[in-house]
Design an enzyme around this catalytic site. Structure first.
Site, PDB file in Angstrom:
ATOM      1  N   LYS A   1     -20.374   3.815   3.086  1.00 17.26           N
ATOM      2  CA  LYS A   1     -19.831   4.521   1.920  1.00 17.26           C
ATOM      3  C   LYS A   1     -18.371   4.118   1.706  1.00 17.26           C
ATOM      4  O   LYS A   1     -17.734   3.564   2.616  1.00 17.26           O
ATOM      5  CB  LYS A   1     -19.948   6.037   2.133  1.00 17.26           C
ATOM      6  CG  LYS A   1     -19.180   6.567   3.347  1.00 17.26           C
ATOM      7  CD  LYS A   1     -19.537   8.006   3.669  1.00 17.26           C
ATOM      8  CE  LYS A   1     -18.782   8.500   4.893  1.00 17.26           C
ATOM      9  NZ  LYS A   1     -19.252   9.831   5.320  1.00 17.26           N
TER      10      LYS A   1
ATOM     11  N   TYR B   1      14.769   2.483  -3.573  1.00 17.68           N
ATOM     12  CA  TYR B   1      15.038   3.670  -4.395  1.00 17.68           C
ATOM     13  C   TYR B   1      15.700   4.778  -3.588  1.00 17.68           C
ATOM     14  O   TYR B   1      15.306   5.057  -2.453  1.00 17.68           O
ATOM     15  CB  TYR B   1      13.724   4.235  -4.942  1.00 17.68           C
ATOM     16  CG  TYR B   1      13.119   3.431  -6.066  1.00 17.68           C
ATOM     17  CD1 TYR B   1      13.723   3.375  -7.320  1.00 17.68           C
ATOM     18  CD2 TYR B   1      11.924   2.752  -5.858  1.00 17.68           C
ATOM     19  CE1 TYR B   1      13.136   2.639  -8.350  1.00 17.68           C
ATOM     20  CE2 TYR B   1      11.334   2.023  -6.890  1.00 17.68           C
ATOM     21  CZ  TYR B   1      11.947   1.974  -8.127  1.00 17.68           C
ATOM     22  OH  TYR B   1      11.374   1.256  -9.142  1.00 17.68           O
TER      23      TYR B   1
END
Ligand SMILES: *Cc1c(COP(=O)(O)O)cnc(C)c1O
Length: 370
Positions: free
Chosen positions: A34, A263
């Site tokens: 999955k 940043y």
């Protein structure tokens, strides 16, 4: 050199399955693929798992069943998740077996199987304590099994459950054993009436934790990919990590003391040093929580990730003496030379589990065989 790439060692996937099969003995191995094989690429990993001794495959969703069912038509496939009516049709058309735990859904399935002209193979799910999908009442589980067996449009393939705490052996509150005892009673009753039905319970952790949990089959995901189900070193259970996340040093710049990276200026060089810029970031699934909180391998050595993880770049402190040149490989997960960074280590820094780390590597990162 590529900007960012996940290399998948399919030999490792195969050998992890050989390892699991050795642990399981007679019990079958169902490889869970999955979420695109836990971020590793479902198709290739399913092939490698089958090579390594898995006899079955499992997925969670209808779209996954469609993909895997088309590719592996002769391998039994189980879709484990809850399904809408439209999804039932997709799963049946894909030839997958399905989970059932309510009478209403059993009736719907029978009707849809009849419409498609082919009986549906079903696994009746017992909720022995996970508190999620499944029927918590053992009598209802048995009744559902009988109803499936008696319905001409259904075939009873199995009865199953799922553990809530198999991966937490240190919790030791006895809950795993309680779930196991509850399911064992159901399994015994089912086998007495339907000897051909498969009973199954174990995920990867349960396979290593307790032989009693093996029953007829184990559904293993995380260990197939060489990730440790207990969040320790996979080598402790003879597992080999299959995934590495690789990039390169795009630029090297000299920072004087006081210069900052990224940043918000969340890291400021305490002294002169060399900074490497690596062109991948949270757009690739390198989580922002790793800002000032990770290591990266360059030239076979650990270097701290410094500053903020941006969408497309991270920065590492290569140290004042560094001779690293632009173009050299950088490894965020996996090995380089003698050294390695485990997905388990990254997960611990993020307060999460290895599953989320590899599933979180985004679609922007190509997966290729190592
Ligand atoms: C995902 C899943 C598994 C596989 O679990 P791992 O811990 O990855 O081995 C097994 N059973 C069910 C129901 C699942 O959802």
């Amino acid at each position: 050199m590529e900007r960012a790439i996940a290399r998948i060692d399919l030999g490792a996937v195969r050998s992890n399955c050989v390892r699991l099969k050795a642990e399981l003995g007679e019990a079958e191995l169902c490889a869970v693929v999955k979420a695109d094989g836990y971020g590793h690429g479902a198709d290739r990993c399913a092939s490698a798992a089958l090579d390594g001794g898995a006899g079955r495959l499992a997925v969670a969703t209808a779209a996954e069943a469609e993909q895997i069912g088309r590719r592996f038509q002769h391998i039994p496939l189980l879709t484990m998740g809850a399904l809408t009516t439209d999804e039932v049709d997709v799963v049946l058309a894909a030839g997958s077996e399905l989970a059932v735990w309510r009478e209403g859904f059993r009736e719907l399935l029978a009707a849809r199987a009849r419409a498609q002209g082919r009986p549906a193979r079903v696994h009746v799910k017992h909720d022995s304590g996970m508190g999620r999908l499944g029927n918590p009442d053992p009598d209802r589980v048995l009744e559902l099994a009988r109803a499936c067996d008696a319905d001409p449009h259904l075939e009873l393939a199995g009865v199953w459950t799922h553990f809530a705490t198999a991966d937490e052996p240190d919790a030791d509150d006895g809950f795993f054993e309680q779930q196991l005892d509850r399911f064992e009673r159901v399994a015994t009753a089912v086998k007495a009436e339907f000897p051909a039905a498969m009973v199954h319970a174990a995920n990867s952790a349960a396979v290593f934790r307790d032989r009693r949990a093996h029953f007829d089959m184990a559904r293993c995901g995380v260990a197939v990919y060489g990730l440790d189900p207990f969040q320790r070193d996979p080598a402790e259970h003879g597992l080999v990590p299959a995934l590495s996340l690789r990039s390169y040093v795009a630029d090297v710049k000299r920072f004087p003391a006081g210069a900052s990276a990224g940043y918000g200026r969340k890291w400021v060089a305490p002294e002169e040093t060399s900074i490497g810029v690596i062109p991948l970031g949270y757009g690739d699934g390198v989580r922002r929580g790793l800002s000032n909180n990770a290591e990266v391998l360059v030239r076979g050595r650990h270097h701290p990730l410094v500053g903020t993880v941006s969408m497309d770049n991270v920065t590492v402190d290569l140290g004042p003496e560094s001779e690293v040149e632009p173009g050299e490989e950088a490894v965020l997960i996996g090995s380089q030379g003698e050294d390695a960074i485990l997905a388990e280590e990254v997960a611990a820094r993020l307060n999460t589990i290895n599953y989320e780390v590899t599933c979180g590597i985004s679609a922007r990162v190509p997966r290729r065989p190592a």
